[in-house]
Motif scaffolding. Structure first.
Motif, PDB file in Angstrom:
ATOM      1  N   VAL A 121       0.833  -1.210   0.000  1.00 23.11           N
ATOM      2  CA  VAL A 121       0.000   0.000   0.000  1.00 23.11           C
ATOM      3  C   VAL A 121       0.869   1.263   0.000  1.00 23.11           C
ATOM      4  CG1 VAL A 121      -2.215   0.871   0.881  1.00 23.11           C
ATOM      5  CG2 VAL A 121      -1.462  -1.394   1.549  1.00 23.11           C
ATOM      6  N   VAL A 122       2.053   1.140  -0.596  1.00 15.84           N
ATOM      7  CA  VAL A 122       2.996   2.271  -0.581  1.00 15.84           C
ATOM      8  C   VAL A 122       2.643   3.264  -1.691  1.00 15.84           C
ATOM      9  CG1 VAL A 122       4.743   1.188  -2.091  1.00 15.84           C
ATOM     10  CG2 VAL A 122       5.446   2.904  -0.394  1.00 15.84           C
ATOM     11  N   ASN A 123       2.898   4.524  -1.408  1.00 17.66           N
ATOM     12  CA  ASN A 123       2.597   5.578  -2.371  1.00 17.66           C
ATOM     13  C   ASN A 123       3.837   6.049  -3.116  1.00 17.66           C
ATOM     14  OD1 ASN A 123      -0.090   5.716  -1.587  1.00 17.66           O
ATOM     15  ND2 ASN A 123       0.295   7.309  -0.071  1.00 17.66           N
ATOM     16  N   THR A 181      12.916   9.037  -0.612  1.00 19.22           N
ATOM     17  CA  THR A 181      12.862   9.720   0.683  1.00 19.22           C
ATOM     18  C   THR A 181      13.697   9.027   1.745  1.00 19.22           C
ATOM     19  OG1 THR A 181      10.827   8.525   1.267  1.00 19.22           O
ATOM     20  CG2 THR A 181      10.587  10.710   0.243  1.00 19.22           C
ATOM     21  N   HIS A 182      13.778   7.685   1.677  1.00 18.04           N
ATOM     22  CA  HIS A 182      14.549   6.938   2.680  1.00 18.04           C
ATOM     23  C   HIS A 182      14.850   5.558   2.119  1.00 18.04           C
ATOM     24  CE1 HIS A 182      10.368   5.862   3.568  1.00 18.04           C
ATOM     25  NE2 HIS A 182      10.775   4.869   4.324  1.00 18.04           N
ATOM     26  N   PHE A 183      15.611   4.769   2.872  1.00 15.79           N
ATOM     27  CA  PHE A 183      16.202   3.554   2.279  1.00 15.79           C
ATOM     28  C   PHE A 183      15.316   2.322   2.315  1.00 15.79           C
ATOM     29  CE2 PHE A 183      17.404   0.435   5.565  1.00 15.79           C
ATOM     30  CZ  PHE A 183      17.105   1.142   6.719  1.00 15.79           C
ATOM     31  N   PRO A 195      12.787  -0.742   1.590  1.00 16.19           N
ATOM     32  CA  PRO A 195      12.652  -1.401   0.282  1.00 16.19           C
ATOM     33  C   PRO A 195      11.463  -0.919  -0.553  1.00 16.19           C
ATOM     34  CG  PRO A 195      12.157  -2.939   2.096  1.00 16.19           C
ATOM     35  CD  PRO A 195      12.803  -1.721   2.698  1.00 16.19           C
ATOM     36  N   ASP A 196      10.365  -0.571   0.119  1.00 15.99           N
ATOM     37  CA  ASP A 196       9.158  -0.171  -0.611  1.00 15.99           C
ATOM     38  C   ASP A 196       9.297   1.214  -1.245  1.00 15.99           C
ATOM     39  OD1 ASP A 196       9.260   0.422   2.181  1.00 15.99           O
ATOM     40  OD2 ASP A 196       7.146   0.976   2.206  1.00 15.99           O
ATOM     41  N   HIS A 197      10.378   1.900  -0.957  1.00 17.72           N
ATOM     42  CA  HIS A 197      10.584   3.240  -1.524  1.00 17.72           C
ATOM     43  C   HIS A 197      11.682   3.270  -2.580  1.00 17.72           C
ATOM     44  CE1 HIS A 197       7.787   5.047   1.386  1.00 17.72           C
ATOM     45  NE2 HIS A 197       8.091   3.927   2.016  1.00 17.72           N
ATOM     46  N   ILE A 198      12.561   2.276  -2.563  1.00 15.22           N
ATOM     47  CA  ILE A 198      13.723   2.329  -3.466  1.00 15.22           C
ATOM     48  C   ILE A 198      13.746   1.262  -4.547  1.00 15.22           C
ATOM     49  CG2 ILE A 198      15.150   3.382  -1.661  1.00 15.22           C
ATOM     50  CD1 ILE A 198      16.681   0.688  -1.432  1.00 15.22           C
ATOM     51  N   ALA A 257      12.273   9.529  13.079  1.00 12.48           N
ATOM     52  CA  ALA A 257      10.825   9.282  13.108  1.00 12.48           C
ATOM     53  C   ALA A 257      10.620   7.835  12.655  1.00 12.48           C
ATOM     54  CB  ALA A 257      10.105  10.298  12.234  1.00 12.48           C
ATOM     55  N   GLU A 258       9.977   7.612  11.492  1.00 11.69           N
ATOM     56  CA  GLU A 258       9.807   6.216  11.042  1.00 11.69           C
ATOM     57  C   GLU A 258      11.156   5.580  10.737  1.00 11.69           C
ATOM     58  OE1 GLU A 258       9.951   4.978   7.618  1.00 11.69           O
ATOM     59  OE2 GLU A 258       8.450   3.379   7.521  1.00 11.69           O
ATOM     60  N   THR A 259      12.108   6.419  10.330  1.00 12.69           N
ATOM     61  CA  THR A 259      13.465   5.955  10.066  1.00 12.69           C
ATOM     62  C   THR A 259      14.438   7.069  10.464  1.00 12.69           C
ATOM     63  OG1 THR A 259      14.890   4.935   8.372  1.00 12.69           O
ATOM     64  CG2 THR A 259      13.480   6.767   7.663  1.00 12.69           C
ATOM     65  N   GLN A 310       5.514  11.538   3.076  1.00 10.53           N
ATOM     66  CA  GLN A 310       5.846  10.119   2.956  1.00 10.53           C
ATOM     67  C   GLN A 310       5.803   9.453   4.341  1.00 10.53           C
ATOM     68  OE1 GLN A 310       4.657   9.892   0.114  1.00 10.53           O
ATOM     69  NE2 GLN A 310       6.141   8.502  -0.810  1.00 10.53           N
ATOM     70  N   ASP A 311       6.769   8.627   4.745  1.00 14.32           N
ATOM     71  CA  ASP A 311       6.503   7.738   5.878  1.00 14.32           C
ATOM     72  C   ASP A 311       6.540   8.393   7.261  1.00 14.32           C
ATOM     73  OD1 ASP A 311       6.070   5.847   4.017  1.00 14.32           O
ATOM     74  OD2 ASP A 311       7.578   4.432   4.718  1.00 14.32           O
ATOM     75  N   PHE A 312       6.685   9.707   7.328  1.00 18.10           N
ATOM     76  CA  PHE A 312       6.419  10.397   8.588  1.00 18.10           C
ATOM     77  C   PHE A 312       4.943  10.178   8.971  1.00 18.10           C
ATOM     78  CE2 PHE A 312       5.522  14.747  10.599  1.00 18.10           C
ATOM     79  CZ  PHE A 312       6.011  14.377  11.847  1.00 18.10           C
ATOM     80  N   LEU A 313       4.087  10.018   7.957  1.00 15.57           N
ATOM     81  CA  LEU A 313       2.656   9.817   8.180  1.00 15.57           C
ATOM     82  C   LEU A 313       2.152   8.598   7.416  1.00 15.57           C
ATOM     83  CD1 LEU A 313       1.475  13.522   7.683  1.00 15.57           C
ATOM     84  CD2 LEU A 313       1.650  12.295   9.868  1.00 15.57           C
ATOM     85  N   TYR A 314       1.270   7.849   8.055  1.00 20.98           N
ATOM     86  CA  TYR A 314       0.555   6.756   7.416  1.00 20.98           C
ATOM     87  C   TYR A 314      -0.935   7.080   7.541  1.00 20.98           C
ATOM     88  CZ  TYR A 314       4.628   3.521   7.414  1.00 20.98           C
ATOM     89  OH  TYR A 314       5.835   2.897   7.202  1.00 20.98           O
ATOM     90  N   ASN A 315      -1.733   6.650   6.567  1.00 20.21           N
ATOM     91  CA  ASN A 315      -3.173   6.861   6.655  1.00 20.21           C
ATOM     92  C   ASN A 315      -3.908   5.525   6.630  1.00 20.21           C
ATOM     93  OD1 ASN A 315      -5.767   7.769   6.676  1.00 20.21           O
ATOM     94  ND2 ASN A 315      -5.693   8.761   4.657  1.00 20.21           N
ATOM     95  N   GLY A 328       3.014   8.349   3.214  1.00 20.18           N
ATOM     96  CA  GLY A 328       3.758   7.358   2.422  1.00 20.18           C
ATOM     97  C   GLY A 328       2.967   6.097   2.138  1.00 20.18           C
ATOM     98  N   HIS A 329       1.912   5.886   2.932  1.00 17.24           N
ATOM     99  CA  HIS A 329       1.055   4.714   2.742  1.00 17.24           C
ATOM    100  C   HIS A 329      -0.375   5.154   3.005  1.00 17.24           C
ATOM    101  CE1 HIS A 329       4.431   1.676   2.875  1.00 17.24           C
ATOM    102  NE2 HIS A 329       5.022   2.719   3.430  1.00 17.24           N
ATOM    103  N   GLY A 330      -1.290   4.817   2.097  1.00 16.39           N
ATOM    104  CA  GLY A 330      -2.687   5.205   2.275  1.00 16.39           C
ATOM    105  C   GLY A 330      -2.997   6.528   1.583  1.00 16.39           C
TER     106      GLY A 330
HETATM  107 ZN   LIG Z   1       7.162   2.826   3.482  1.00 17.20          ZN
END
Ligand SMILES: [Zn+2]
Length: 270
Positions: free
Chosen positions: A26-28, A70-72, A74-77, A147-149, A166-171, A205-207
């Motif tokens: 569910v990654v954006n 945004t960060h390392f 796997p779902d982002h890179i 934060a998330e990372t 991005q992954d600072f926030l999830y929905n 980052g998700h939702g």
């Molecule tokens: Zn993510």
């Protein structure tokens, strides 16, 4: 299309949010449409979903001028190879991907075979925190720490009230807690919540894209999971308690991914 698109408009910019289905966590990927160009933010986990993003972006008929990760995680890179262009990242994120990106790719490739890249494409360009102006549009590049990372890029458009968090926030998607920075992450969320009038459009980052209610929802999730982790030592019980506390949340595949970080095998060293 297997993923979904949500469109958000703010004056002269638009953000097209591609959200992967459950197996893609569910990654954006955010496709930020400026008057004359596109920025792409994050590249997906599985290659078929990255290909959907690239096909969608091509139909917008504007050049992709930048590809940010945004960060390392796997779902982002791991979808980056599909875009076949230089990647821009924070210096700390570039170093992290150089150090562990190929190991991360190999672990995920082993789970899913050729739907996942075998190696990680390394960033070659650095973005420094600070402000840039393109035409009339001010853009703030923000380094979010612990934060998330440990290090993550956020991109804000202060004149348009838009925060690409991005992954600072999830929905309404289970958050990745593997780096265990509950307190510093919550403190940063409270800071942003206090200044909530600054950005009214939040892109997690998700939702799905949402508004300032996301800060409180993410704080509630973190406080629940922090307490749960103090009470529960069994990964299966942790997952089932979390799923019953947040029954409408997507991203149960993310809970499986984070399990080995939250409950490392006893033989493993830190
Ligand atoms: Zn993510």
């Amino acid at each position: 299309m297997l993923g979904t698109i949500a469109k958000t408009f703010a004056k002269d910019i638009a953000v097209h949010t591609y959200t992967a289905p459950e197996e893609g966590w569910v990654v954006n990927t955010q496709i930020i449409e400026l008057p004359a160009e596109l920025f792409i933010v994050d590249t997906q986990y599985m290659l078929p979903f990255a290909e959907e993003v690239a096909a969608y972006a091509a139909k917008l008929n504007k050049p992709i001028s930048r590809l940010y990760v945004t960060h390392f995680h796997p779902d982002h890179i791991l979808g980056a190879q599909v875009f076949n262009m230089p990647i821009t990242a924070l210096a700390e994120v570039k170093s992290k991907i150089e150090a562990v990106g190929d190991r991360v790719a190999a672990e995920e490739h082993e789970k899913h075979g050729d739907r996942i890249a075998k190696t990680a494409v390394k960033p070659t360009q650095i973005v420094a925190p600070g402000r840039e102006t393109i035409g009339e549009i001010q853009i703030d590049f923000i380094r979010m720490q612990n934060a998330e990372t440990a290090d993550a890029l956020m991109i804000a458009f202060p004149g348009r009230g838009v925060l690409v968090a991005q992954d600072f926030l999830y929905n309404r998607v289970h958050s990745f807690l593997g780096e265990r920075s509950f307190d510093t992450w919550a403190a940063a969320l409270r800071d942003y919540q206090l200044n909530a009038t600054k950005y009214r459009i939040l892109l997690p980052g998700h939702g799905q894209p949402a508004g300032v209610e996301l800060y409180g929802e993410n704080l509630a999730y973190l406080s629940f999971t922090k307490r749960l982790l103090q009470d529960v030592r069994d990964p299966a019980i942790f997952k089932s308690r979390l799923v019953s506390a947040f029954p409408n949340y997507a991203g149960r595949t993310l809970l499986d991914h984070e399990s080995r970080f939250l409950f490392p095998p006893k033989s493993a060293s830190a």
